[in-house]
Motif scaffolding. Sequence first.
Motif, PDB file in Angstrom:
ATOM      1  N   PRO A  69       2.136 -26.769  90.597  1.00 41.57           N
ATOM      2  CA  PRO A  69       2.015 -26.622  89.143  1.00 41.57           C
ATOM      3  C   PRO A  69       2.680 -25.319  88.683  1.00 41.57           C
ATOM      4  CG  PRO A  69      -0.109 -27.097  90.155  1.00 41.57           C
ATOM      5  CD  PRO A  69       0.838 -26.777  91.263  1.00 41.57           C
ATOM      6  N   LYS A  70       3.536 -25.407  87.697  1.00 38.39           N
ATOM      7  CA  LYS A  70       4.197 -24.218  87.153  1.00 38.39           C
ATOM      8  C   LYS A  70       3.746 -23.932  85.724  1.00 38.39           C
ATOM      9  CE  LYS A  70       8.459 -24.681  89.864  1.00 38.39           C
ATOM     10  NZ  LYS A  70       9.940 -24.896  89.789  1.00 38.39           N
ATOM     11  N   ASN A  71       3.511 -24.987  84.987  1.00 37.43           N
ATOM     12  CA  ASN A  71       3.136 -24.856  83.580  1.00 37.43           C
ATOM     13  C   ASN A  71       1.673 -25.240  83.382  1.00 37.43           C
ATOM     14  OD1 ASN A  71       5.964 -24.343  82.956  1.00 37.43           O
ATOM     15  ND2 ASN A  71       6.262 -26.547  83.269  1.00 37.43           N
ATOM     16  N   GLU A  72       1.189 -24.996  82.180  1.00 36.59           N
ATOM     17  CA  GLU A  72      -0.184 -25.383  81.866  1.00 36.59           C
ATOM     18  C   GLU A  72      -0.318 -26.905  81.920  1.00 36.59           C
ATOM     19  OE1 GLU A  72      -2.133 -23.593  78.492  1.00 36.59           O
ATOM     20  OE2 GLU A  72      -0.770 -21.872  78.558  1.00 36.59           O
ATOM     21  N   ASN A  73      -1.541 -27.343  82.266  1.00 40.97           N
ATOM     22  CA  ASN A  73      -1.885 -28.769  82.304  1.00 40.97           C
ATOM     23  C   ASN A  73      -1.066 -29.547  83.336  1.00 40.97           C
ATOM     24  OD1 ASN A  73      -3.711 -28.259  80.199  1.00 40.97           O
ATOM     25  ND2 ASN A  73      -2.100 -28.582  78.660  1.00 40.97           N
ATOM     26  N   GLU A  74      -0.710 -28.858  84.414  1.00 42.62           N
ATOM     27  CA  GLU A  74      -0.075 -29.517  85.550  1.00 42.62           C
ATOM     28  C   GLU A  74      -0.979 -29.330  86.770  1.00 42.62           C
ATOM     29  OE1 GLU A  74       4.698 -29.221  84.501  1.00 42.62           O
ATOM     30  OE2 GLU A  74       3.829 -27.850  85.993  1.00 42.62           O
ATOM     31  N   LYS A 107      -0.946 -33.514  83.962  1.00 42.49           N
ATOM     32  CA  LYS A 107       0.132 -34.253  84.634  1.00 42.49           C
ATOM     33  C   LYS A 107       0.157 -33.922  86.129  1.00 42.49           C
ATOM     34  CE  LYS A 107       5.160 -34.925  84.433  1.00 42.49           C
ATOM     35  NZ  LYS A 107       6.412 -34.495  83.757  1.00 42.49           N
ATOM     36  N   THR A 154       2.029 -33.269  89.386  1.00 38.77           N
ATOM     37  CA  THR A 154       3.403 -32.861  89.747  1.00 38.77           C
ATOM     38  C   THR A 154       3.677 -32.908  91.241  1.00 38.77           C
ATOM     39  OG1 THR A 154       2.787 -30.517  89.906  1.00 38.77           O
ATOM     40  CG2 THR A 154       3.502 -31.331  87.736  1.00 38.77           C
ATOM     41  N   THR A 162      -4.696 -26.502  90.400  1.00 39.92           N
ATOM     42  CA  THR A 162      -3.925 -26.200  89.188  1.00 39.92           C
ATOM     43  C   THR A 162      -3.825 -24.692  89.016  1.00 39.92           C
ATOM     44  OG1 THR A 162      -3.755 -26.657  86.817  1.00 39.92           O
ATOM     45  CG2 THR A 162      -5.960 -26.242  87.677  1.00 39.92           C
ATOM     46  N   THR A 163      -3.221 -24.276  87.913  1.00 35.12           N
ATOM     47  CA  THR A 163      -3.121 -22.840  87.642  1.00 35.12           C
ATOM     48  C   THR A 163      -4.475 -22.315  87.175  1.00 35.12           C
ATOM     49  OG1 THR A 163      -2.479 -23.209  85.349  1.00 35.12           O
ATOM     50  CG2 THR A 163      -0.704 -23.077  86.984  1.00 35.12           C
ATOM     51  N   LYS A 181      -5.164 -20.471  84.559  1.00 36.78           N
ATOM     52  CA  LYS A 181      -5.338 -20.609  83.098  1.00 36.78           C
ATOM     53  C   LYS A 181      -5.728 -22.024  82.710  1.00 36.78           C
ATOM     54  CE  LYS A 181      -3.311 -19.184  78.708  1.00 36.78           C
ATOM     55  NZ  LYS A 181      -4.002 -20.248  77.975  1.00 36.78           N
ATOM     56  N   THR A 182      -5.142 -23.021  83.364  1.00 34.45           N
ATOM     57  CA  THR A 182      -5.464 -24.409  83.046  1.00 34.45           C
ATOM     58  C   THR A 182      -6.936 -24.701  83.324  1.00 34.45           C
ATOM     59  OG1 THR A 182      -3.202 -25.173  83.474  1.00 34.45           O
ATOM     60  CG2 THR A 182      -4.955 -26.815  83.589  1.00 34.45           C
TER      61      THR A 182
END
Length: 385
Positions: A133-138, A170, A172, A189-190, A192-193
């Motif tokens: 996961p690189k972005n939020e909500n991944e 999502k 990934t 996940t990240t 922050k997510t």
Amino acid sequence: MLELKIASRFLKSSKGQTILIILGIAIGVSVQVFIGTLIQGLQKNLINTTIGSSSQITVTSNSSDGLIDASKDKIKVIENSNDNIKNVSPSADFSGFMEYNDKNYPILLRGLDLKRADKIYKIKDNLKSGREPKNENEVIIGTDLKKESKLNIGDEITILTPKGKSKKVKVTGTYDLKSSNINNKWIITTMKTAQDIFDSKDKITGIEMQVKDVFSADIISKDVKKSLKEYDLKISNWKEANASLLSGLSGQSASSIMIQVFVLVSVILGITSVLAITVMQKSKQLGILKAMGIKDGKARNIFLYQGLILGLFGAVIGVALGIGLTYSFTKFAVNSDGTPLVPLYLDYKFIGASVLIAIVSACVASVVPARKSSKLDPIEVIKNG
């Protein structure tokens, strides 16, 4: 030195006997090296499998909500508490459900600082497909959960919280952390997510760490506890949760030592008996040497040197044979995927200690015949020829 030359000649004059003694020592040392190396390899593999890629010391909160605030400050305190701490990673873990195709699956959503967490869990190395996961909500999911839910990379799933909140994320990638329980439950996940989905703001649920010496985790955890004594936190280590594993490892070590001791005793007795016979065989030569002026001390040294020579050659051959046996075992005893059942692990300190013990044992074994030779009366020996 005269005693060394005489000792060498005595050994050369009875080549068959000398070879048998050296082979006896070599077999004893090879058994010691083989068993010791095998058990050490088994233990190391067991440790790596069970706790090598997991948290060895974990900090959690005693508060009612289970959350830890000001985590960055606490991580700095932990990193400075003991030099043997090598990896520290915060985590925000929350239990919930994954909804996909109208089905719910119980999961643990793990919000991680992926750069730090990778040093503990080797997530990048264990990715089977896709990417982290690189972005939020991944998110990434385990191979077992993917198989059970029939998910594909790029699909969207819904995370459901105990408070009724839902969030679409999502997929990934997929990972395999070599544990069916993890692969079936963890959704990674990240940070922050996870914090956003479960409304924990910037708070976390735990701080995980690994140490340089896993068997010192309980001692290091005490230093961590002292450094965090002003906070309401709980510090646990892997030893507390794996008492049966520790008991098994201790049992393996004890059995290995017992076998090695019995092998050494048999080697010592064998060398002592053979050299004692050698004293009788060489009594006439010893009597002549004493009559020529060799003192009792030097006559005694002849057999001590014999023990040293026998021990040295036997130890070197034994180590080579033991390593060869261990290597052969790792090639023939393999898992279904072709990997060794027990990986080859060479502890050079242990091998060096085995060589030293074999040489010392051979020298100790030669003490009795050496003392016997010093008591020979040269006149009686020559007279009774």
